[in-house]
Design a protein around this motif. Structure first.
Motif, PDB file in Angstrom:
ATOM      1  N   MET A 101       0.812  -1.292  -0.053  1.00 34.46           N
ATOM      2  CA  MET A 101       0.104   0.184   0.053  1.00 34.46           C
ATOM      3  C   MET A 101       0.827   1.135  -0.063  1.00 34.46           C
ATOM      4  N   PRO A 102       0.464   2.320  -0.882  1.00 37.92           N
ATOM      5  CA  PRO A 102       1.396   3.559  -0.623  1.00 37.92           C
ATOM      6  C   PRO A 102       1.570   4.383   0.641  1.00 37.92           C
ATOM      7  N   ALA A 103       2.874   4.781   0.527  1.00 36.10           N
ATOM      8  CA  ALA A 103       3.229   5.580   1.792  1.00 36.10           C
ATOM      9  C   ALA A 103       2.341   7.070   1.592  1.00 36.10           C
ATOM     10  N   PRO A 104       2.358   7.850   2.815  1.00 42.24           N
ATOM     11  CA  PRO A 104       1.757   9.011   2.687  1.00 42.24           C
ATOM     12  C   PRO A 104       2.820  10.050   1.890  1.00 42.24           C
ATOM     13  N   TRP A 105       3.971   9.665   2.181  1.00 35.07           N
ATOM     14  CA  TRP A 105       5.054  10.641   1.601  1.00 35.07           C
ATOM     15  C   TRP A 105       6.090   9.828   0.901  1.00 35.07           C
ATOM     16  N   LEU A 106       6.665  10.201  -0.203  1.00 35.33           N
ATOM     17  CA  LEU A 106       7.508   9.233  -1.001  1.00 35.33           C
ATOM     18  C   LEU A 106       8.864  10.051  -0.419  1.00 35.33           C
ATOM     19  N   ASP A 107       9.225   9.531   0.850  1.00 39.51           N
ATOM     20  CA  ASP A 107      10.624   9.993   1.228  1.00 39.51           C
ATOM     21  C   ASP A 107      11.886   9.527   0.335  1.00 39.51           C
ATOM     22  N   PHE A 108      12.684  10.014  -0.138  1.00 40.58           N
ATOM     23  CA  PHE A 108      13.525   9.791  -1.013  1.00 40.58           C
ATOM     24  C   PHE A 108      14.531   8.837  -0.338  1.00 40.58           C
ATOM     25  N   GLU A 109      15.058   9.216   0.776  1.00 40.63           N
ATOM     26  CA  GLU A 109      16.113   8.354   1.383  1.00 40.63           C
ATOM     27  C   GLU A 109      15.594   6.934   1.846  1.00 40.63           C
ATOM     28  N   LYS A 110      14.410   7.083   2.516  1.00 41.48           N
ATOM     29  CA  LYS A 110      13.876   6.202   2.937  1.00 41.48           C
ATOM     30  C   LYS A 110      13.478   5.114   1.759  1.00 41.48           C
ATOM     31  N   ALA A 111      13.113   5.637   0.831  1.00 47.88           N
ATOM     32  CA  ALA A 111      12.792   4.759  -0.388  1.00 47.88           C
ATOM     33  C   ALA A 111      13.843   4.000  -0.816  1.00 47.88           C
ATOM     34  N   LYS A 112      15.068   4.657  -0.898  1.00 46.38           N
ATOM     35  CA  LYS A 112      16.217   4.158  -1.324  1.00 46.38           C
ATOM     36  C   LYS A 112      16.679   3.042  -0.210  1.00 46.38           C
ATOM     37  N   THR A 113      16.482   3.191   0.696  1.00 44.59           N
ATOM     38  CA  THR A 113      17.233   2.213   1.872  1.00 44.59           C
ATOM     39  C   THR A 113      16.001   1.232   2.655  1.00 44.59           C
ATOM     40  N   GLY A 114      14.819   1.401   1.621  1.00 48.68           N
ATOM     41  CA  GLY A 114      13.732   0.363   2.042  1.00 48.68           C
ATOM     42  C   GLY A 114      13.027   0.472   3.493  1.00 48.68           C
ATOM     43  N   ARG A 115      12.747   1.870   3.801  1.00 50.60           N
ATOM     44  CA  ARG A 115      12.265   2.322   5.268  1.00 50.60           C
ATOM     45  C   ARG A 115      10.752   3.056   4.892  1.00 50.60           C
TER      46      ARG A 115
END
Length: 568
Positions: free
Chosen positions: A213-227
Motif C-alpha cells: 500500500m502506498p506511503a503518505p510521503w515518498l521520502d527519497f532516502e527512506k525509499a532508497k533504503t527500504g524504510r
C-alpha cells in the motif's frame, strides 16, 4: 502534445482538490506522452522540434524494491477484447453561422486569458511551480519541479499555442527528479516518454512497503533504503487516485508493474465496499498500514480528501473500455449510495429544481450535514457521465440537477462566484418544499458562521474564498457534451465573465478572499496550476466543436488531462 495527467495534490491546509501529499506531481508523467496520442496531433510527417532529453541525476530505473512483488504475482492489464461503449456525446445539429461566430469569439477571449497567464509565467516565474499574480514573481509549492509549466502543456497544445508548447516541453524533459529543496515529494515522442518513465519509476517506489500500500510521503532516502511504511490514518484519495495514470503508463510501456500497484488498491476497495459504515462508499480516511479500508472513520464525503477516488472508479471503467468488470460494479454501488444518502435539495425562494451533495456521518443516529463544497461540484458531471455510459437515465437527470445547483450558487453571490465551503437549509425530500423565510432566518441567526449578507437559502459561507477552481465548469462542460443543451454554455460564459471581472490582475488571475462582498473583493497572491490546466481548458472546450477532445475518444483525468480510451 501528450495525453496528459499531471496529478498535483493540494495541501490539506488549502483543501485543494487533490490530496496525495507524496505525489506532488504524481501524474505528471502523462504530460510526457507521445504527440501522436493527442486530440490535435499533427500528421506523422509533420515536422516538430526534436526534444533533447536530460536524464535525472538519480536513475530510479536501477533502484531495486526492498519488498518486491514476485513476477508471477503481478496483476497484468486486462486482456479481454475492449467492449463498444455507449455513445456519450450528443449528436450536434447544424449551427447557424452566427452561432459559430459567437463561439469562436468566446474561444478567442478565453485564449487571450491563457496567453496572458502563460506569458507572465514565462517572464516572471519560469521553471517555478507557480506565478504570483499580484507581485509578478514565482514561488515553489510542489518541490520546485515547474508544476505550472508541466500542468499547462496540453492546454497550450489544445489552444494552438504550438511554439509555447514546444518550448515548455523542452524545458520539461530537462527536469531532474532528484533535485528539489524538499526531502520528499507529495505523491511516442521518445524524450517525453523517457522522462515519463523516469518519473513513473520514482513514483513506483512509493508502493515499496511491506504490504504494497502506498506511503503518505515518498521520502527519497527512506525509499532508497527500504524504510517506507504506509500511514495508519491516510486520506482515501491518497490511496485510490493514481489508477488512471499508472494504468496508462502500463499501456504505453508494456510494464505491468505500474498496473499491479494500483490494482492492489482497487482489490482492497472491492473487498471493503459493502462492509463500511455506509455500504457502497468508503470513509474519508483509511488505515493503510494495516490494510483497513472499511471502518477507520465514520465520515463519508465527495469533497476534500475523497473526491478523486470516486471519480476514478468510473473513469477506469472508461479507460479500460469495460475490460475489467470490477470498476463498473464499484461505480454502480457508489452512485446508488450517493443518490440515496448524500444528495439533498435546498430551501430557496423560487424553489428551483436543484440539488447539492453533503457529508454523511455514520453515527447513531446517522445524519447528513448539508454543507456543500466547490470541490464537490464535479459530482454532477460524474453522475451524468456514468448515467450515460451505463444506461442509468435517472442519474443523468440527478447529475444535471446537481450541476444546476452549482451554477445557481455562482449566480446567488454578488461577485458571480461560488464560495469554497457553504451550508444550505435542506428540504425534507428531493421533490422540493415551500420557501420558509422564518426557518431560514433562524438557521442563519443560530449559525456562528452566518452573515448578514448571505443570499436567501444559504445558512453560511464558512470558507467564502474562490480559488480559481474548475469543478463547476467541468460539470457544465460534461453536461453540454452529453445533452447539447445550450444553457450550459451560456452559464459557463457568465461564469467566465465573473471570473475575469474580479480575479484579473496586471500579471494574471488571482484567487479572491470573499465572494459575498459587493464591489471588488480582496485578492490573494495565488494562481495555482489548475487555473491553466483545468479552468481555462474546460472553458475553451465547452465553446469548441464537439470533436475536439471528444468524450467518446478520451477520458479526462482528475486534472483535466485527456487520456485516450483503450479501444479495439
Amino acid at each position: 502534445m501528450p495525453s496528459a495527467g499531471f496529478y498535483i495534490m493540494h495541501s490539506l491546509r488549502s483543501l485543494r482538490r487533490r490530496h496525495w501529499r507524496w505525489l506532488v506531481i504524481a501524474a505528471l508523467f502523462f504530460l510526457f506522452f507521445l504527440l501522436l496520442d493527442t486530440p490535435f496531433a499533427p500528421p506523422p510527417s509533420a515536422p516538430h522540434p526534436t526534444l533533447n532529453l536530460v536524464r535525472s541525476s538519480y536513475d530510479w530505473s536501477k533502484w531495486q524494491p526492498h519488498n518486491p512483488v514476485p513476477s508471477e504475482s503481478l496483476q497484468p492489464l486486462p486482456t479481454a477484447k475492449p467492449e463498444k461503449l455507449a455513445r456519450i456525446q450528443h449528436v450536434p445539429s447544424r449551427h447557424p453561422k452566427f452561432d459559430i461566430a459567437v463561439q469562436g469569439r468566446r474561444r478567442a477571449e478565453i485564449k487571450r486569458a491563457m496567453q496572458k497567464s502563460w506569458n507572465s509565467y514565462r517572464e516572471f516565474a519560469w521553471m517555478r511551480d507557480e506565478l504570483t499574480p499580484l507581485t509578478g514573481t514565482g514561488k515553489d509549492t510542489f518541490s520546485g519541479w515547474a508544476a505550472t509549466l508541466v500542468d499547462a502543456l496540453d492546454t497550450l497544445w489544445i489552444m494552438g499555442m504550438k511554439e509555447e508548447f514546444h518550448e515548455a516541453a523542452q524545458a520539461a524533459v530537462t527536469l531532474d527528479w532528484d533535485v528539489t529543496q524538499d526531502t520528499a515529494c507529495n505523491i511516442k515522442e521518445p524524450a517525453l516518454l523517457a522522462k515519463a518513465v523516469e518519473l513513473g519509476d520514482m513514483l513506483y517506489a512509493g508502493f515499496d512497503t511491506p504490504n504494497h500500500m502506498p506511503a503518505p510521503w515518498l521520502d527519497f532516502e527512506k525509499a532508497k533504503t527500504g524504510r517506507l511504511v504506509p500511514d495508519d490514518h491516510q486520506a482515501a484519495a491518497s490511496a485510490a487516485s493514481l489508477s488512471m495514470e499508472f494504468t496508462r503508463l502500463a499501456q504505453l510501456t508494456g510494464d505491468n508493474k505500474y498496473y499491479d500497484a494500483v490494482a492492489r488498491v482497487t482489490d482492497k476497495l472491492f473487498e471493503s465496499q459493502n462492509i463500511t459504515g455506509l455500504p457502497g462508499m468508503w470513509p474519508t480516511f483509511f488505515d493503510l498500514r494495516n490494510g483497513i479500508f472499511h471502518n477507520h472513520d465514520n465520515t463519508f464525503t465527495l469533497g476534500a480528501l475523497s473526491d478523486s477516488m470516486y471519480e476514478y472508479v468510473l473513469k477506469m471503467h472508461l479507460l479500460l473500455a469495460a475490460t475489467e468488470p470490477k470498476y463498473e460494479q464499484l461505480y454502480r454501488a457508489t452512485a446508488d449510495t450517493i443518490v440515496e444518502n448524500l444528495v439533498f435539495r435546498p430551501v430557496i425562494p423560487d424553489n428551483l429544481d436543484i440539488l447539492f451533495t453533503g457529508t454523511y456521518h455514520a453515527e447513531d443516529p446517522a445524519w447528513l450535514e448539508t454543507e456543500g463544497q466547490h470541490l464537490a461540484c464535479f459530482v454532477g458531471g460524474m453522475l451524468a457521465l456514468g448515467g450515460r455510459v451505463l444506461d442509468i437515465p435517472g442519474h443523468v437527470d440527478i447529475g444535471a440537477r446537481l450541476t444546476n445547483g452549482c451554477i445557481w450558487a455562482y449566480n446567488a453571490f454578488p461577485t458571480g462566484l461560488a464560495p469554497e465551503i457553504f451550508k444550505l437549509v435542506p428540504c425534507e425530500s428531493l421533490e422540493g418544499c415551500e420557501w420558509d423565510e422564518q426557518k431560514w432566518l433562524e438557521a442563519v441567526t443560530n449559525d456562528e458562521d452566518g452573515r448578514d449578507t448571505l443570499p436567501k437559502g444559504f445558512q453560511n459561507a464558512r470558507e467564502p474564498a474562490y480559488l480559481l477552481r474548475p469543478e463547476a465548469l467541468e460539470s457544465a462542460f460534461i453536461l453540454y457534451r452529453i445533452t447539447g443543451q445550450e444553457e450550459y454554455r451560456e452559464a459557463a460564459w457568465e461564469m467566465f465573465q465573473s471570473i475575469q471581472k474580479v480575479t484579473e490582475t496586471e500579471y494574471g488571475y488571482a484567487a479572491i478572499e470573499d465572494v459575498t462582498v459587493t464591489g471588488k473583493p480582496e485578492q490573494r497572491d495565488s494562481m495555482e496550476s489548475f487555473w491553466m490546466a483545468e479552468t481555462l481548458k474546460y472553458l475553451y472546450l465547452i465553446f469548441s466543436p464537439t470533436d475536439v477532445v471528444s468524450l467518446d475518444d478520451y477520458v479526462l483525468n482528475t486534472e483535466a488531462h485527456p487520456l485516450r480510451i483503450h479501444k479495439q
